[in-house]
Write a protein that holds these residues in place. Sequence first.
Motif, short mmCIF file in Angstrom:
data_model
loop_
_atom_site.label_atom_id
_atom_site.label_comp_id
_atom_site.label_asym_id
_atom_site.label_seq_id
_atom_site.Cartn_x
_atom_site.Cartn_y
_atom_site.Cartn_z
N THR A 1 -14.07 8.05 8.82
CA THR A 1 -15.40 7.89 8.24
C THR A 1 -15.84 6.44 8.43
O THR A 1 -15.16 5.52 7.98
CB THR A 1 -15.40 8.25 6.74
N VAL A 2 -16.98 6.28 9.13
CA VAL A 2 -17.52 4.95 9.39
C VAL A 2 -18.95 4.91 8.86
O VAL A 2 -19.82 5.63 9.36
CB VAL A 2 -17.50 4.63 10.90
N GLU A 3 -19.18 4.11 7.82
CA GLU A 3 -20.51 3.98 7.21
C GLU A 3 -21.10 5.35 6.86
O GLU A 3 -22.27 5.63 7.11
CB GLU A 3 -21.46 3.19 8.13
N GLY A 4 -20.25 6.20 6.29
CA GLY A 4 -20.70 7.51 5.83
C GLY A 4 -20.78 8.59 6.89
O GLY A 4 -21.10 9.74 6.58
N GLU A 5 -20.47 8.26 8.15
CA GLU A 5 -20.54 9.22 9.25
C GLU A 5 -19.13 9.58 9.72
O GLU A 5 -18.25 8.72 9.80
CB GLU A 5 -21.33 8.64 10.43
N ALA B 1 -19.59 4.03 17.02
CA ALA B 1 -18.45 3.42 16.34
C ALA B 1 -17.21 3.47 17.22
O ALA B 1 -17.19 4.16 18.26
CB ALA B 1 -18.19 4.14 15.02
N GLN C 1 -11.50 1.28 13.05
CA GLN C 1 -12.74 1.08 12.29
C GLN C 1 -12.90 2.22 11.29
O GLN C 1 -12.65 3.38 11.60
CB GLN C 1 -13.96 1.05 13.22
N GLY C 2 -13.32 1.89 10.08
CA GLY C 2 -13.54 2.91 9.07
C GLY C 2 -12.26 3.30 8.35
O GLY C 2 -11.24 2.61 8.41
N THR C 3 -12.32 4.43 7.65
CA THR C 3 -11.18 4.93 6.88
C THR C 3 -10.78 6.31 7.37
O THR C 3 -11.63 7.09 7.81
CB THR C 3 -11.54 5.01 5.38
N ARG D 1 -27.79 7.64 15.10
CA ARG D 1 -26.55 7.14 14.50
C ARG D 1 -26.06 5.96 15.31
O ARG D 1 -26.47 5.74 16.45
CB ARG D 1 -25.48 8.22 14.40
N THR D 2 -25.14 5.20 14.70
CA THR D 2 -24.57 4.00 15.31
C THR D 2 -23.26 4.35 15.98
O THR D 2 -22.41 5.04 15.39
CB THR D 2 -24.35 2.91 14.26
#
Length: 246
Positions: free
Chosen positions: A224-228, A144, A172-174, A141-142
């Motif tokens: 949630t960041v890029e689905g993670e 974040a 970052q993310g939602t 995983r990346t």
Amino acid sequence: MILATGLALLSGCGKKGALVPPEALAPAPVTNLALAQKDGRFQVRWSAPSRQEAGASLKDLAGFLLFRRIVLPPNEDCEECPTAYGEPVKIEIEYPKGARRSGNFWIYDDRDLTTGKLYQYKLRSFTAAGVQSKDSNRVRRTAAIPPLPPVLEAASSAEAVTLSFVGLPPEQGTPAGYNIYRSKKGEEFPLFPLNATPITANSYVDHLPQFDVPFSYVVTSVSTVEGESVESAPSNVAEGALTLPE
């Protein structure tokens, strides 16, 4: 007749069972290696094997080797190259420096992360004789930017403990909600939260089974960041208990 009997006796001398190849004595490979981001660290977790590769009970497990690599862009990446993975982290069962156990899981926190980089992990177990298992499943995983921790308050009553919490929007993310962790006062918080999925409300009512037993609570913000899912650091600790009715 005597000659035949002698030959039969000679043929039975030194008779041995089937030879066991060394790889059959190796630990069975780990199949549930998992990865989660908690604040600015990756939490790597897995279950220790209980069987040998051939299926017999494993009685001499001595530790684990955790491998990590940075995944490069597709036209540059080469997992099979000898320098792809760095020097593994050695985790010994008797002296697990840098790792810990929680229930049936082993946990290692990797804090050496750079935001935006993609990391991949794999694991091997080894025995007291140094026999290594095959590679585990791979996880990646990346890293974040985690959300900030929320602020928590707890109110006790004769019916329940009511938690109130509030957090800021993630950088970052939602926003995805909150996770709630509970433990008996003075004990370690569990690995997994009370809730199966993040709670989107700003309150939670915990109906406890016993009066006058103090519990500790922490809450984390989840984005949630890029689905993670990415969790914040824990909130402040708040305590609560069912109070006896007046």
